[in-house]
Structures are given as structure tokens and as C-alpha cells.
Scaffold this motif. Structure first.
Motif, short mmCIF file in Angstrom:
data_model
loop_
_atom_site.label_atom_id
_atom_site.label_comp_id
_atom_site.label_asym_id
_atom_site.label_seq_id
_atom_site.Cartn_x
_atom_site.Cartn_y
_atom_site.Cartn_z
N UNK A 1 -15.56 -1.32 1.80
CA UNK A 1 -14.14 -1.55 1.30
C UNK A 1 -13.16 -0.38 1.63
N UNK A 2 -13.35 0.50 0.81
CA UNK A 2 -12.68 1.69 0.67
C UNK A 2 -12.63 2.41 2.23
N UNK A 3 -13.56 2.23 2.84
CA UNK A 3 -13.71 2.89 4.24
C UNK A 3 -12.91 2.19 5.08
N UNK A 4 -13.01 0.82 5.06
CA UNK A 4 -12.41 0.11 5.91
C UNK A 4 -10.93 0.00 5.63
N UNK A 5 -10.38 0.33 4.60
CA UNK A 5 -9.03 0.24 4.14
C UNK A 5 -8.49 1.75 4.76
N UNK A 6 -9.52 2.89 4.53
CA UNK A 6 -8.95 4.16 4.85
C UNK A 6 -8.72 4.25 6.47
N UNK A 7 -9.43 3.51 6.93
CA UNK A 7 -9.59 3.47 8.64
C UNK A 7 -8.35 2.63 9.04
N UNK A 8 -7.51 1.98 8.23
CA UNK A 8 -6.38 1.29 8.73
C UNK A 8 -6.50 -0.21 9.02
N UNK A 9 -7.89 -0.62 8.62
CA UNK A 9 -8.14 -2.09 8.83
C UNK A 9 -7.33 -2.98 8.13
N UNK A 10 -6.92 -3.98 8.68
CA UNK A 10 -6.16 -5.07 7.83
C UNK A 10 -7.22 -5.65 6.86
N UNK A 11 -7.00 -5.62 5.81
CA UNK A 11 -8.05 -5.86 4.58
C UNK A 11 -7.52 -7.27 3.64
N UNK A 12 -6.54 -7.90 4.34
CA UNK A 12 -5.56 -8.90 3.54
C UNK A 12 -6.81 -10.13 3.61
N UNK A 13 -7.78 -10.37 4.76
CA UNK A 13 -8.57 -11.39 4.42
C UNK A 13 -9.74 -11.10 3.68
N UNK A 14 -9.86 -10.05 3.10
CA UNK A 14 -10.93 -9.49 2.32
C UNK A 14 -10.80 -9.77 0.89
N UNK A 15 -9.30 -9.78 0.42
CA UNK A 15 -9.00 -10.05 -0.84
C UNK A 15 -8.66 -11.42 -1.31
N UNK A 16 -9.20 -12.01 -2.46
CA UNK A 16 -8.92 -13.14 -2.84
C UNK A 16 -7.77 -13.02 -3.95
N UNK A 17 -6.45 -13.29 -3.15
CA UNK A 17 -5.18 -13.10 -3.94
C UNK A 17 -5.07 -14.16 -5.05
N UNK A 18 -5.84 -15.15 -4.88
CA UNK A 18 -5.60 -16.52 -6.00
C UNK A 18 -6.15 -16.02 -7.24
N UNK A 19 -6.82 -14.92 -7.49
CA UNK A 19 -7.35 -14.41 -8.81
C UNK A 19 -6.67 -13.32 -9.16
N UNK A 20 -5.44 -12.73 -8.52
CA UNK A 20 -4.79 -11.57 -8.92
C UNK A 20 -3.91 -11.84 -10.11
N UNK A 21 -3.62 -10.81 -10.57
CA UNK A 21 -2.77 -10.97 -11.92
C UNK A 21 -1.62 -10.11 -12.11
N UNK A 22 -0.58 -10.36 -12.42
CA UNK A 22 0.61 -9.28 -12.45
C UNK A 22 0.76 -8.82 -13.91
N UNK A 23 0.73 -7.63 -14.09
CA UNK A 23 0.61 -7.00 -15.30
C UNK A 23 2.05 -6.45 -15.53
N UNK A 24 2.87 -6.86 -16.53
CA UNK A 24 4.01 -6.27 -16.99
C UNK A 24 3.82 -5.71 -18.19
N UNK A 25 4.24 -4.42 -18.27
CA UNK A 25 4.07 -3.62 -19.46
C UNK A 25 4.98 -3.80 -20.46
N UNK A 26 5.95 -4.50 -20.65
CA UNK A 26 6.76 -4.65 -21.42
C UNK A 26 8.12 -3.38 -20.94
N UNK A 27 9.17 -3.84 -21.85
CA UNK A 27 9.99 -2.82 -21.74
C UNK A 27 10.05 -1.42 -21.79
#
Length: 90
Positions: free
Chosen positions: A13-39
């Protein structure tokens, strides 16, 4: 559009990303979380000039801002201390 085959390892995955490959299809965005660290709170610390020079040398080598590097280091250390505390006080 042809669906890309998932990476078989983090290294691939890292190699493909570093080579500039579009990796959006490889990521499951539905499980992504937004972390807000507060003020945010501003702190001021006095640090020896020699230590700041050493930090700046590291910062320049990896190409990040001094403040960002220090924030990452603080975060990593706090996480490490929490893990040590959890292990020693089950």
C-alpha cells in the motif's frame, strides 16, 4: 472503470501511494473517523538554544514545521506513558 486489487500488505500500500498511484479505491472511507482534539491551548516554554538547533536540524531533514514536529513528539510520548501506566496498573 476497473476496480483495483487491494494491497496485500501495508508495504505494498505504501509503495503504491509513494509511486503516485490513486489509492482512493483501496480505502474504505465508511469506517473513517474524524478526531477532534478539543479546544487548543497555547503554551509557552523556554528551551535551550542548542536543543532548538538540534530540533531544527531534524525538522529540516524530514521537511516539517518545528511546531508540528514537537506536537507529534508530545502526542507520541503521552500515548507511550498512557500505555506504560496501563501495563503497570492493570
Amino acid at each position: 472503470m476497473v476496480k483495483k486489487k487491494p494491497a496485500k500488505s501495508t508495504e505494498e500500500f505504501d509503495r503504491r501511494f509513494d509511486d503516485g498511484e490513486d489509492i482512493h479505491d483501496l480505502i474504505d472511507i465508511s469506517k473513517a473517523k474524524i478526531v477532534r482534539h478539543g479546544r487548543k491551548v497555547r503554551i509557552t516554554i523556554d528551551i535551550a538554544e542548542e536543543l532548538v538547533s538540534e530540533i531544527d536540524g531534524i525538522r529540516a531533514t524530514i521537511g516539517v514545521d518545528r511546531g508540528a514536529l514537537i506536537k507529534v513528539w508530545l502526542y507520541e510520548r503521552v500515548k507511550q506513558e498512557k500505555e506504560l501506566t496501563a501495563i503497570s496498573h492493570p
